[in-house]
Design a protein around this motif. Structure first.
Motif, PDB file in Angstrom:
ATOM      1  N   SER A 103       0.625  -1.225   0.024  1.00 31.27           N
ATOM      2  CA  SER A 103       0.414   0.493   0.001  1.00 31.27           C
ATOM      3  C   SER A 103       1.037   1.222  -0.126  1.00 31.27           C
ATOM      4  N   ARG A 104       2.089   1.016   0.309  1.00 29.47           N
ATOM      5  CA  ARG A 104       3.232   2.588   0.462  1.00 29.47           C
ATOM      6  C   ARG A 104       3.295   2.798  -0.428  1.00 29.47           C
ATOM      7  N   TYR A 105       4.077   1.672  -1.573  1.00 34.63           N
ATOM      8  CA  TYR A 105       4.577   1.841  -2.777  1.00 34.63           C
ATOM      9  C   TYR A 105       3.846   1.989  -3.657  1.00 34.63           C
ATOM     10  N   LEU A 106       2.124   1.578  -3.320  1.00 34.99           N
ATOM     11  CA  LEU A 106       1.367   2.021  -4.236  1.00 34.99           C
ATOM     12  C   LEU A 106       1.123   3.822  -4.024  1.00 34.99           C
ATOM     13  N   GLY A 107       1.190   3.546  -2.840  1.00 32.13           N
ATOM     14  CA  GLY A 107       0.584   5.555  -2.579  1.00 32.13           C
ATOM     15  C   GLY A 107       1.644   6.443  -3.048  1.00 32.13           C
ATOM     16  N   THR A 108       3.348   5.770  -3.212  1.00 35.27           N
ATOM     17  CA  THR A 108       3.897   6.919  -3.526  1.00 35.27           C
ATOM     18  C   THR A 108       4.228   6.668  -5.149  1.00 35.27           C
ATOM     19  N   ILE A 109       3.663   5.581  -5.689  1.00 33.27           N
ATOM     20  CA  ILE A 109       3.413   5.597  -7.317  1.00 33.27           C
ATOM     21  C   ILE A 109       2.387   6.473  -7.772  1.00 33.27           C
TER      22      ILE A 109
END
Length: 457
Positions: free
Chosen positions: A406-412
């Motif tokens: 979820s963190r990486y999806l947020g950054t993307i």
């Protein structure tokens, strides 16, 4: 903690900091890369996209690989891969070469992050909580000082040095890790005899491929349409491929026995859905500011890389300072009050961004950064506590993996949002529009925090 444990902690810390350091240093280099390669802002943003997409895929894969091949082997291999990428990137004859180097860099640094925490947990027995907190400081501290380090290096030399600076960290970590990290245990007979096909099934290679194709195709379709100013048949075809891959990914993940992202877990524990959605939105807000403000300062305010790096320290230092204070508050009052205050601060910071223009006092920029920095420190502790409260004990490993995804999806999504709003050139008007969108997202987080609070009561 004995001397051997301290050296082990230092060796792992020097390795794991490379991922957040390289994801944050690049924020100050975007305008320079735009000029060097003569590309618009949307295209240059791929230097951010590719790093986070590769990290999102590589970390869970390398975590599973370490169980089969050994954590020390994966950690040392990650250092070698990072070393190679640090040599390749400065030699980039074109932007495509640089993108490949960033992908290699993301994979290498993710190998160390994926196993670093496990190495510390397994081999440091005394004062384990202290050891893990020190490792967290390596991670958060590297992200916090990344823009400052990048700004100073680019001001004194050139953009290539933000890759070369990795080499001393890689060398020191490799030499220390070679001696300090104990040898891996002998793999189980099942692991030694596992065929390539079985290993691909274990890591869900098909799910990873579909996930990656879906993300990349959707990003290319959206950003290409935005850059050209119209929607062509080619854009529709690429977007359609992305949607088809996404649908196939969901169907595959629901059927496979070892899913890359266990979607059935969400259906079984709906509270985890809200935690991950909130965490994703929090990261959209934070990283939109993290990557947006340096471009605003350099391309709208014409600040130097050095001055930009100094100012960005406000964001990181506020986050680091508030984290232990937030931890004590959350221990006493639970995560809800801290998360509500965090959402309010992000709303304040977003509204403040809307008021900024080419001549706004620097203190105004610092206030917005401080608001987001304090909120990030609260979220780092509060969201983790909320995750543990909403996840059953037997699912905590899976929950942590989903949390990182979820963190990486947020950054993307934050990079996509910024690129979509700005288009070819970063502008003051585009930055204000970004602030309006971030305000809406922050208000949604306030509503979600209040709703969760009423449900808890």
């Amino acid at each position: 903690m004995n001397a051997r444990s301290r050296w082990l902690l230092i060796s792992v810390g020097l390795g794991v900091l490379l991922n957040p350091l390289n994801s944050s240093m690049i924020s100050v280099a975007i305008p320079k890369l735009q000029n060097v390669f003569q590309l618009d802002f949307t295209v240059v943003s791929w230097v951010i996209f590719t790093f986070y997409i590769s990290s999102a895929v590589a970390q869970p894969v390398m975590g599973k690989a370490s169980d089969l091949f050994g954590r020390k082997k994966i950690f040392l291999a990650g250092l070698v891969v990072s070393f190679i990428s640090s040599l390749l990137a400065p030699l980039s004859p074109n932007f495509g070469w640089l993108i490949v180097s960033r992908i290699v860099q993301a994979i290498g640094t993710s190998m160390m992050v994926a196993v670093g925490m496990a190495i510390v947990r397994i081999h440091i027995k005394e004062k384990q909580a202290t050891a893990l907190s020190v490792l967290s400081i390596f991670l958060s501290g590297a992200a916090a000082i990344g823009p400052f380090v990048g700004g100073v290096l680019i001001q004194w030399w050139d953009w290539t040095v933000i890759f070369i600076v990795n080499i001393p960290f890689v060398a020191a970590s490799f030499l220390l890790a070679w001696r300090a990290i104990p040898k891996d245990e002998t793999p189980t007979p099942a692991a030694r005899g596992m065929s390539l096909r079985k290993w691909f099934n274990l890591i869900d290679a098909l799910g990873i491929l579909l996930f990656t194709v879906a993300l990349v195709a959707l990003l290319i379709g959206l950003l290409s349409a935005k850059s050209s100013g119209h929607v062509s048949l080619g854009h529709i075809i690429v977007g359609g491929i992305g949607l088809a891959a996404l649908g196939a990914f969901v169907r595959h993940e629901l059927k496979t026995t070892s899913p890359f992202i266990p979607l059935r877990t969400f259906a079984k524990y709906p509270a985890m859905i809200w935690v991950n959605v909130q965490f994703m939105l929090v990261n959209v807000l934070f990283y939109a500011v993290f990557f947006g403000v340096p471009s605003y300062l350099q391309m709208v305010r014409h600040a130097s890389e050095f001055d930009t790096g100094i100012l960005m320290l406000t964001l990181g230092l506020c986050s680091i300072v508030i984290s232990p204070i937030a931890g004590r508050w959350i221990d006493k009052s639970g995560p809800r009050p801290a998360l509500l205050v965090s959402a309010l601060l992000m709303a304040f910071g977003s509204v403040w961004i809307v008021t900024l223009n080419q001549t706004s006092p620097i203190i105004s920029v610092s206030l917005a950064l401080a608001a987001f920095g304090i909120s990030n420190g609260m979220n780092a502790v509060g969201m983790q506590a909320t995750l543990f409260n909403s996840s059953p004990k037997e699912m905590i490993g899976v929950a942590s993996g989903l949390f990182n995804t979820s963190r990486y999806l947020g950054t993307i999504l934050s990079s996509l949002l910024t690129s979509f709003v700005m288009g070819e050139q970063f502008s003051a008007g585009g930055f204000r529009l970004l602030g309006v969108i971030l305000t809406v997202i922050a208000l949604a987080l306030i509503v979600m925090s209040l709703r969760r609070g009423s449900q808890d009561n």
